[in-house]
Design a protein around this motif. Sequence first.
Motif, PDB file in Angstrom:
ATOM      1  N   PHE A 162      -5.612  10.384  11.551  1.00 25.78           N
ATOM      2  CA  PHE A 162      -4.740  10.429  10.380  1.00 25.78           C
ATOM      3  C   PHE A 162      -4.139  11.819  10.241  1.00 25.78           C
ATOM      4  O   PHE A 162      -4.734  12.806  10.647  1.00 25.78           O
ATOM      5  N   TYR A 192      -4.323   7.365  -1.590  1.00 28.06           N
ATOM      6  CA  TYR A 192      -5.605   8.013  -1.836  1.00 28.06           C
ATOM      7  C   TYR A 192      -5.938   8.988  -0.723  1.00 28.06           C
ATOM      8  O   TYR A 192      -6.650   9.946  -0.909  1.00 28.06           O
ATOM      9  N   ARG A 193      -5.409   8.779   0.460  1.00 27.93           N
ATOM     10  CA  ARG A 193      -5.627   9.721   1.555  1.00 27.93           C
ATOM     11  C   ARG A 193      -4.821  10.986   1.312  1.00 27.93           C
ATOM     12  O   ARG A 193      -5.251  12.085   1.605  1.00 27.93           O
ATOM     13  N   ARG A 214      -1.813   5.747   3.028  1.00 25.94           N
ATOM     14  CA  ARG A 214      -2.088   5.280   1.677  1.00 25.94           C
ATOM     15  C   ARG A 214      -2.333   6.461   0.750  1.00 25.94           C
ATOM     16  O   ARG A 214      -2.863   7.483   1.164  1.00 25.94           O
ATOM     17  N   ASN A 234     -16.870   8.874  10.740  1.00 23.28           N
ATOM     18  CA  ASN A 234     -15.607   8.945  10.021  1.00 23.28           C
ATOM     19  C   ASN A 234     -15.436  10.335   9.426  1.00 23.28           C
ATOM     20  O   ASN A 234     -16.064  10.670   8.432  1.00 23.28           O
ATOM     21  N   ASN A 276      -6.445  15.014   0.572  1.00 21.76           N
ATOM     22  CA  ASN A 276      -6.225  16.130   1.481  1.00 21.76           C
ATOM     23  C   ASN A 276      -5.605  17.333   0.812  1.00 21.76           C
ATOM     24  O   ASN A 276      -5.726  18.443   1.293  1.00 21.76           O
ATOM     25  N   CYS A 316      -9.342  -2.339  -0.932  1.00 22.17           N
ATOM     26  CA  CYS A 316      -7.959  -2.068  -1.359  1.00 22.17           C
ATOM     27  C   CYS A 316      -7.585  -2.854  -2.608  1.00 22.17           C
ATOM     28  O   CYS A 316      -6.457  -3.336  -2.720  1.00 22.17           O
ATOM     29  N   ASP A 325     -11.900   5.326 -14.241  1.00 25.28           N
ATOM     30  CA  ASP A 325     -13.100   5.938 -14.798  1.00 25.28           C
ATOM     31  C   ASP A 325     -13.174   5.588 -16.285  1.00 25.28           C
ATOM     32  O   ASP A 325     -12.508   6.199 -17.102  1.00 25.28           O
ATOM     33  N   ASP A 359       0.827  -1.216   0.000  1.00 29.05           N
ATOM     34  CA  ASP A 359       0.000   0.000   0.000  1.00 29.05           C
ATOM     35  C   ASP A 359       0.854   1.255   0.000  1.00 29.05           C
ATOM     36  O   ASP A 359       0.373   2.336  -0.330  1.00 29.05           O
ATOM     37  N   PHE A 360       2.087   1.125   0.468  1.00 28.90           N
ATOM     38  CA  PHE A 360       2.930   2.309   0.641  1.00 28.90           C
ATOM     39  C   PHE A 360       4.042   2.359  -0.409  1.00 28.90           C
ATOM     40  O   PHE A 360       5.140   2.833  -0.143  1.00 28.90           O
ATOM     41  N   ASN A 361       3.747   1.847  -1.579  1.00 29.53           N
ATOM     42  CA  ASN A 361       4.701   1.892  -2.689  1.00 29.53           C
ATOM     43  C   ASN A 361       6.013   1.174  -2.397  1.00 29.53           C
ATOM     44  O   ASN A 361       7.030   1.509  -2.983  1.00 29.53           O
ATOM     45  N   LEU A 362       6.000   0.192  -1.517  1.00 25.33           N
ATOM     46  CA  LEU A 362       7.236  -0.526  -1.226  1.00 25.33           C
ATOM     47  C   LEU A 362       7.424  -1.724  -2.142  1.00 25.33           C
ATOM     48  O   LEU A 362       8.360  -2.500  -1.985  1.00 25.33           O
ATOM     49  N   MET A 363       6.507  -1.856  -3.070  1.00 23.20           N
ATOM     50  CA  MET A 363       6.599  -2.974  -3.983  1.00 23.20           C
ATOM     51  C   MET A 363       6.188  -2.455  -5.352  1.00 23.20           C
ATOM     52  O   MET A 363       5.238  -1.700  -5.451  1.00 23.20           O
ATOM     53  N   GLU A 416     -11.966   1.698  -0.466  1.00 17.59           N
ATOM     54  CA  GLU A 416     -10.560   2.092  -0.609  1.00 17.59           C
ATOM     55  C   GLU A 416      -9.886   1.416  -1.800  1.00 17.59           C
ATOM     56  O   GLU A 416      -8.692   1.114  -1.745  1.00 17.59           O
ATOM     57  N   ARG A 462      13.983   6.364  -7.465  1.00 13.57           N
ATOM     58  CA  ARG A 462      12.880   5.506  -7.038  1.00 13.57           C
ATOM     59  C   ARG A 462      12.020   6.241  -6.017  1.00 13.57           C
ATOM     60  O   ARG A 462      10.823   6.212  -6.066  1.00 13.57           O
ATOM     61  N   VAL A 491      10.393   6.652   0.590  1.00 19.89           N
ATOM     62  CA  VAL A 491       9.248   5.977  -0.008  1.00 19.89           C
ATOM     63  C   VAL A 491       8.328   5.444   1.077  1.00 19.89           C
ATOM     64  O   VAL A 491       8.777   4.837   2.040  1.00 19.89           O
ATOM     65  N   GLY A 492       7.042   5.712   0.897  1.00 18.82           N
ATOM     66  CA  GLY A 492       6.057   5.092   1.769  1.00 18.82           C
ATOM     67  C   GLY A 492       6.163   5.468   3.221  1.00 18.82           C
ATOM     68  O   GLY A 492       5.736   4.714   4.096  1.00 18.82           O
ATOM     69  N   SER A 503     -12.361  11.356   8.511  1.00 18.47           N
ATOM     70  CA  SER A 503     -10.951  11.332   8.132  1.00 18.47           C
ATOM     71  C   SER A 503     -10.632  11.943   6.766  1.00 18.47           C
ATOM     72  O   SER A 503      -9.489  11.942   6.340  1.00 18.47           O
ATOM     73  N   TYR A 504     -11.647  12.446   6.086  1.00 25.30           N
ATOM     74  CA  TYR A 504     -11.376  13.172   4.845  1.00 25.30           C
ATOM     75  C   TYR A 504     -11.672  14.651   4.991  1.00 25.30           C
ATOM     76  O   TYR A 504     -11.671  15.387   4.022  1.00 25.30           O
ATOM     77  N   TRP A 517     -13.017   8.054  13.438  1.00 29.48           N
ATOM     78  CA  TRP A 517     -11.847   8.296  12.598  1.00 29.48           C
ATOM     79  C   TRP A 517     -11.824   9.779  12.263  1.00 29.48           C
ATOM     80  O   TRP A 517     -12.873  10.357  11.925  1.00 29.48           O
ATOM     81  N   GLU A 566     -13.600   7.322  -8.190  1.00 27.16           N
ATOM     82  CA  GLU A 566     -13.268   8.670  -8.619  1.00 27.16           C
ATOM     83  C   GLU A 566     -13.818   8.937 -10.002  1.00 27.16           C
ATOM     84  O   GLU A 566     -13.071   9.138 -10.975  1.00 27.16           O
TER      85      GLU A 566
END
Lengths: 607, 171
Positions: free
Chosen positions: A381, B67-68, B65, A330, B72, A171, A202, A113-117, A197, B40, B59-60, A332-333, A355, A227
Amino acid sequence: MPEDDEDQSPPSDLRSQPPCSPNKSRNCISSSSSQTFPDHVLENVLENVLQFLDSRCDRNAASLVCKLWWKVEGLTRSEVFIGNCYALSPARLTQRFKRVRSLLLKGKPRFADFNLMPPDWGANIAPWVSTMAKAYPWLEKVDLKRMFVTDDDLALLAESFPGFKELILVCCEGFGTSGIAVVANKCRKLKVLDLIESEVTDDEVDWVSCFPEDVTCLESLAFDCVEAPINFKALEGLVGRSPSLRKLRLNRFVSLEELRRLLLLGAPQLTSLGTGSFSRGDQSDEQGPPDYAAAFRACKSVVCLSGFRELMPEYLPAILPVCANLTSLNFSYANISPDMFKPIIHSCHKLQIFWALDSICDEGLQAVAATCKELRELRIFPFDPREDSEGPVSELGLQAISEGCRKLESLLYFCQRMTNAALIAMSHNCPELTVFRLCIMGRHRPDHVTGKAMDEGFGAIVKNCKKLTRLAVSGLLTDQAFRYMGEYGKLIRTLSVAFAGDSDMALRHVLEGCPRLQKLEIRDSPFGDVALRSGMHRYYNMRFVWMSACSLSMGCCKDVARAMPNLVVEVIGSDDDDENREFVETLYMYRSLDGPRKDAPQFVTIL
Amino acid sequence: MAYEKVNELNLKDTELRLGLPGTEQAKEEQEVSCVRSSKRQLQSDNEEESTPPTKTQIVGWPPVRSYRKNNNSVSYVKVSMDGAPYLRKIDLKTYKNYPELLKALENMFKFTIGEYSEREGYKGSGVLPTYEDKDGDWMLVGDVPWDMFSSSCKRLRIMKGSDALVLDSAL
């Protein structure tokens, strides 16, 4: 009771009619002549008994009693949970369980999820759909997390399962509005369509119009992550002809005015509402601002409120009529200041899940602590998710929460400053904690009052929170913190570590302690080969281990792979194919019953 | 793209290495590996606003995530139209390209804009959309790629009437 259902056709004949329950075998099987009478009777009895087992832990235990129990349990399990889609092949699933109605499947590891892959790592749903299409024509529910799902997959799903009722995609990615349209159109019995999530492209398809024109079975429709603009008129029509609709989560392309119209149409039945943008379009006020509060007054049953994707704060008070009933909120946005927040939270006495963004500040958290005595889950968050951002929440907010919300079970908290004292206080005040995830965003930050490492704080959490099953740590941590985790983390199943620890000993403490550890994810920490080897006695009993940007050598990873043939050891490279790299970039290893996967992309090396 | 940016910044001064200061070990390799790892990192943060050049983004981290993060970041810019009594504000992030933006502006201020061409600007309508960029210069909307525009635009001004006509004919 099964004896009452006389009009059920035998479960063995899947082609004629859908059986409503898999266990209506007594009438038919006993009528056919059989030499092995006692076995059949025993099987029947067992089936009728085992059908009452819902919990998969109980079922797993029952299946180990003897071969007969294993077989019968396999016939009666209707919901299957697979925590790692690569732990077994789809064929093995369909061989073992014959009458599956519901599948829960998880794919990519969370750190993806965090771009680590890199993208395109795998976790494709395709082979599962095609295998199940043949084996489980009466499949009703598919619940996927972090899987790659294409429009074609969705089309195959919609075509293959005539009784399909629930699609939940959490996800996920790889599909678009055209795939959603096919599901909406073809799954005539659809009760639940929850896109949570997920990344949905689109395709400029009006999927809302694709639902059948007559009354629908819809109970839950969540598309807040989509979106893409939607056809509001079609949505109005859909809500109007969905009498069972209880949960509706709109995306940010639904304006406040449109929300108001929807609520006046169908609000009284709704229990869960995602409000969409919560902002007005470019409309002129003909007779002054519309009465949005009236629309919310109509929401007599709403207990769960989310959305606020583009909040115009001046309209927030419109939700006041529902606050007293809310158990879940929630925000959180929404970038809400303490002043706007306090009047709202003041009415939320029943709140259990909350949240929000850290824009509510410590002051807002104090207000939560003062009012929400039933709070079970809190997630804060960061509005500005950067290492060096301001950080409007701190140990003050956490301390207040620990004192006010004694029933707290689950916490996720992003901040820039924290103290050991606050964590120690929380460990004493909140004994029900099962999930504790603290992210101090600046890496290696110590206790900002004492300047010491955060060891004692996290140590107190693992020591005093005896029910803790999930832990994520951050801030400056020495090996001592990990000594505490290993010794006291008796029930910890999931552990997340980033930028922490001094040496291999830290990881060794965890691998040699924490008897229930299942999921271990580590990044950017100085753990090497010695530590990795120290866990070899237990990797078969874990779901996965992730280690990225640590100090593991390729040679050691190969050794582990060689020593443990049922462990799939993936080494994931980065963009550069640097053979001279001293350490492995990313190690992701997991147990598997069916050997290494065949769909690994180029950048993955399976040792 | 990010690659070039990094080269300009002379990262060598700030890079972390294991050698003693003053040692110059395989200079070529070092630059490449440092740049690559930065590449990278920077590429993964393509949703972020431009960050101060001396900090390397990890990174990360923090683990939020994407989309959050997207939701914002809002970038409201003021829009003024010559002759209109008050200004408006729009969030540039809600538009994906120039046609969407121009259409929204047309709706907002009730005018029609001419057709854009690279050579001649906006022909025919006597209306010119301009914007002030990060350097404080007033530019014609539409010349640069959308992403570059949306991240550098600080405010918009829709020129009308005689000013616009003068510019129109000058282009």
